[in-house]
Design a protein around this motif. Structure first.
Motif, PDB file in Angstrom:
ATOM      1  N   ARG A  59       0.903  -1.197   0.219  1.00  0.00           N
ATOM      2  CA  ARG A  59      -0.080   0.217   0.028  1.00  0.00           C
ATOM      3  C   ARG A  59       0.736   1.359   0.112  1.00  0.00           C
ATOM      4  NH1 ARG A  59      -2.963  -3.477   3.680  1.00  0.00           N
ATOM      5  NH2 ARG A  59      -1.998  -2.107   5.591  1.00  0.00           N
ATOM      6  N   ARG A  61       3.901   1.480  -1.364  1.00  0.00           N
ATOM      7  CA  ARG A  61       4.433   1.579  -2.739  1.00  0.00           C
ATOM      8  C   ARG A  61       3.261   2.089  -3.654  1.00  0.00           C
ATOM      9  NH1 ARG A  61       5.445  -3.487  -3.332  1.00  0.00           N
ATOM     10  NH2 ARG A  61       7.664  -3.229  -2.944  1.00  0.00           N
ATOM     11  N   GLN A  62       2.173   1.776  -3.546  1.00  0.00           N
ATOM     12  CA  GLN A  62       0.875   2.387  -4.292  1.00  0.00           C
ATOM     13  C   GLN A  62       0.586   3.786  -4.089  1.00  0.00           C
ATOM     14  OE1 GLN A  62      -2.280  -0.227  -3.595  1.00  0.00           O
ATOM     15  NE2 GLN A  62      -1.429  -1.911  -4.411  1.00  0.00           N
ATOM     16  N   ALA A  63       0.895   4.197  -2.764  1.00  0.00           N
ATOM     17  CA  ALA A  63       0.677   5.514  -2.452  1.00  0.00           C
ATOM     18  C   ALA A  63       1.791   6.384  -3.058  1.00  0.00           C
ATOM     19  CB  ALA A  63       0.734   5.523  -0.912  1.00  0.00           C
ATOM     20  N   SER A  65       3.601   5.774  -5.533  1.00  0.00           N
ATOM     21  CA  SER A  65       3.642   5.930  -7.284  1.00  0.00           C
ATOM     22  C   SER A  65       2.466   6.933  -7.495  1.00  0.00           C
ATOM     23  CB  SER A  65       3.182   4.646  -7.633  1.00  0.00           C
ATOM     24  OG  SER A  65       4.402   3.614  -7.335  1.00  0.00           O
ATOM     25  N   LYS A  66       1.387   7.137  -6.555  1.00  0.00           N
ATOM     26  CA  LYS A  66       0.207   7.813  -7.018  1.00  0.00           C
ATOM     27  C   LYS A  66       0.396   9.153  -6.842  1.00  0.00           C
ATOM     28  CE  LYS A  66      -4.659   8.163  -6.181  1.00  0.00           C
ATOM     29  NZ  LYS A  66      -5.963   7.577  -5.517  1.00  0.00           N
ATOM     30  N   ASP A  67       1.175   9.442  -5.852  1.00  0.00           N
ATOM     31  CA  ASP A  67       1.229  10.830  -5.280  1.00  0.00           C
ATOM     32  C   ASP A  67       2.747  10.925  -5.054  1.00  0.00           C
ATOM     33  OD1 ASP A  67       1.528  13.360  -4.287  1.00  0.00           O
ATOM     34  OD2 ASP A  67      -0.162  13.022  -2.636  1.00  0.00           O
ATOM     35  N   LYS A  68       3.546  11.911  -5.728  1.00  0.00           N
ATOM     36  CA  LYS A  68       4.898  12.054  -5.698  1.00  0.00           C
ATOM     37  C   LYS A  68       5.343  13.024  -4.466  1.00  0.00           C
ATOM     38  CE  LYS A  68       6.173   9.465  -9.105  1.00  0.00           C
ATOM     39  NZ  LYS A  68       6.697   8.210  -8.772  1.00  0.00           N
ATOM     40  N   ALA A 172       9.436   4.456  -6.525  1.00  0.00           N
ATOM     41  CA  ALA A 172       8.406   4.985  -7.391  1.00  0.00           C
ATOM     42  C   ALA A 172       9.125   6.292  -7.738  1.00  0.00           C
ATOM     43  CB  ALA A 172       7.317   4.938  -6.604  1.00  0.00           C
TER      44      ALA A 172
END
Length: 491
Positions: A59, A61-63, A65-68, A172
């Protein structure tokens, strides 16, 4: 251990296990091999629905990738997790030299669970203290000495666990032209990227960059600022600061360090990548997009950087502006090793017209890159083993053969087979066959000289020596395909 509700099943304060480690053994070289053997985190929590639910790290990692711009506030519990620490321990080199505490991998593993529980408890309570790095020196190919740090075992474990957690975030962020010490990336991918850029883009000039004493020159102040762009968990930041401030133990004297990262530790390559990501990568990406007038290619493997330009004016301006930016972050381009050279499909003809001879060459990741031609007369980039690297390796083989002079021939033959095979696996690129053949031939001659010295019947006959060479030394083999083929598959 942690139960399914996140509560501890352990006593509140584990007893400290005994430490009967011996004195430090003879020093061995530890490489910066972060990319090899990275921890593999579970993709699910320990619940009945673990096949469906992604883990907390996934999670994160996903966060990322979604928001730099998102900052992570709770990461330390991933680091002191017993499973993470256990996997970090298993990934360490078993025969590595001990640090200042004299603790070895095998001795620590005799009471592994008790040791890891005590380490986890100290990390959770903020009682963990980093030990100073034991400094030794190894010779470089140019005759100078390279400083190398030998980190204490528990510091290695914590660093490896921390790197695994931080990689989920920074992978990311890191850009595509950065290849050094990253999970799933290698030297040959960087070499392929450089070859492909030189062959497919309009590159006429190459800037071969060298940062003077990069790992020793990293500013702690700037590094912490860079980390805080993403990491808002103060406990993790303090953990990194403990390693930076632990100092160095050299000849029994402890020295504080206000700059640099301890080479030899698992965290050093990641911290270096974070530093250059902000000091160089993001800046050069913006510079290429907004200021360049022609094509620009960039390949970076840790602090080894090559930049290709279509226009010489771009290259000269970039060099000046980069020098200023490096100084801002307490770094300096080496004035003698950083150079701009004419390179590419038009270089040979242009230099011939000016009466300047063949195009210059440059080195990158063990290979000398040269302008060449195929059998059909087309331009190509020829990559050959750096001559100094070849001679250095042969000198090492010579010394080891002398040490093994009286060992049985089959034992020496198996060792030489592994040496030649390893050399072929790294340097076995297209058009490097002559250098590979030279290495194999010279290894055979060194072996012949060693056997002749130990023989009571005089010089070993070459007829017998050829049979030994054919039996034990593998033939020259090109292990790697042409980069354009491999890069095409990857993309």
């Amino acid at each position: 251990m942690m139960n399914e509700h996140g509560k501890s099943d352990r006593p509140a304060v584990p007893e400290k296990p005994p430490n009967n480690a011996g004195q430090p053994a003879a020093e061995g070289r530890e490489g910066r091999d972060l990319a090899k053997g990275n921890l593999q985190q579970q993709n699910a929590s320990r619940t009945l629905s673990r096949t469906d639910a992604p883990s907390a790290l996934e999670r994160a990692r996903q966060a990322a990738s979604k928001d730099k711009k998102v900052r992570f506030t709770a990461l330390l519990h991933h680091i002191y997790n017993l499973e993470t620490l256990r996997m970090a321990y298993s990934c360490l080199k078993k025969e590595a030299a001990p640090g200042v505490d004299g603790e070895t991998w095998r001795h620590y593993g005799e009471t592994l669970e008790a040791n890891l529980q005590y380490l986890s408890h100290r990390l959770r309570q903020g009682a963990y203290r980093a030990k100073p790095v034991r400094r030794v020196y190894i010779p470089k190919t140019d005759g100078r000495q390279r400083p190398l740090g030998v980190t204490a075992l528990e510091d290695k474990i914590v660093q490896r666990a921390t790197v695994e957690v931080l990689n989920t975030i920074y992978e990311a962020d890191f850009l595509g032209f950065s290849y050094g010490f990253r999970p799933g990336r290698s030297q040959h991918q960087a070499l392929d990227a450089l070859y492909t850029g030189l062959m497919t883009k309009k590159v006429n000039w190459v800037l071969d960059l060298d940062i003077r004493s990069f790992f020793e020159g990293i500013s702690h102040e700037w590094l912490v600022k860079f980390i805080q762009h993403r990491i808002a968990d103060r406990r993790v930041v303090r953990l990194i600061q403990k390693w930076l401030n632990a100092g160095v133990l050299e000849d029994g004297e402890r020295m504080r360090t206000e700059e640099g990262t301890p080479q030899g530790g698992s965290a050093s390559p990641l911290l270096a990548n974070i530093y250059l990501h902000y000091a160089f990568d993001l800046w050069v990406q913006k510079w290429r997009r907004k200021q360049a007038h022609g094509d620009v290619i960039v390949v970076r493997f840790a602090d080894d950087i090559v930049v290709g330009f279509q226009e010489k004016s771009d290259a000269e301006r970039f060099w000046v502006e980069l020098s200023e930016r490096m100084r801002k972050f307490s770094l300096e381009l080496h004035p003698e090793k950083t150079r701009l050279l004419e390179f590419g499909r038009l270089a040979a003809e242009r230099r011939r017209k000016r009466g300047q001879g063949h195009p210059e060459t440059f080195n990158f990741l063990g290979f000398t890159h040269m302008c060449g031609k195929t059998s059909k007369g087309r331009f190509t980039v020829v990559r050959q083993t750096i001559r100094k690297r070849l001679h250095t390796k042969l000198s090492e083989v010579k010394v080891e053969l002398r040490r093994r002079m009286h060992d049985p021939i089959p034992e020496v033959g198996k060792w030489l087979r592994s040496v030649v095979t390893g050399h072929n696996r790294y340097y076995g690129v297209p058009m490097n066959g002559p250098a590979l053949n030279t290495f194999r031939t010279q290894v055979g001659r060194l072996w012949h000289r060693t056997l002749s010295r130990r023989s009571q019947h005089g010089r070993v006959q070459w007829e017998r020596m050829r049979r030994l060479i054919d039996r034990w030394l593998p033939p020259v083999r090109i292990f790697h395909p042409y980069p354009l083929c491999r890069m095409g598959v990857h993309t």
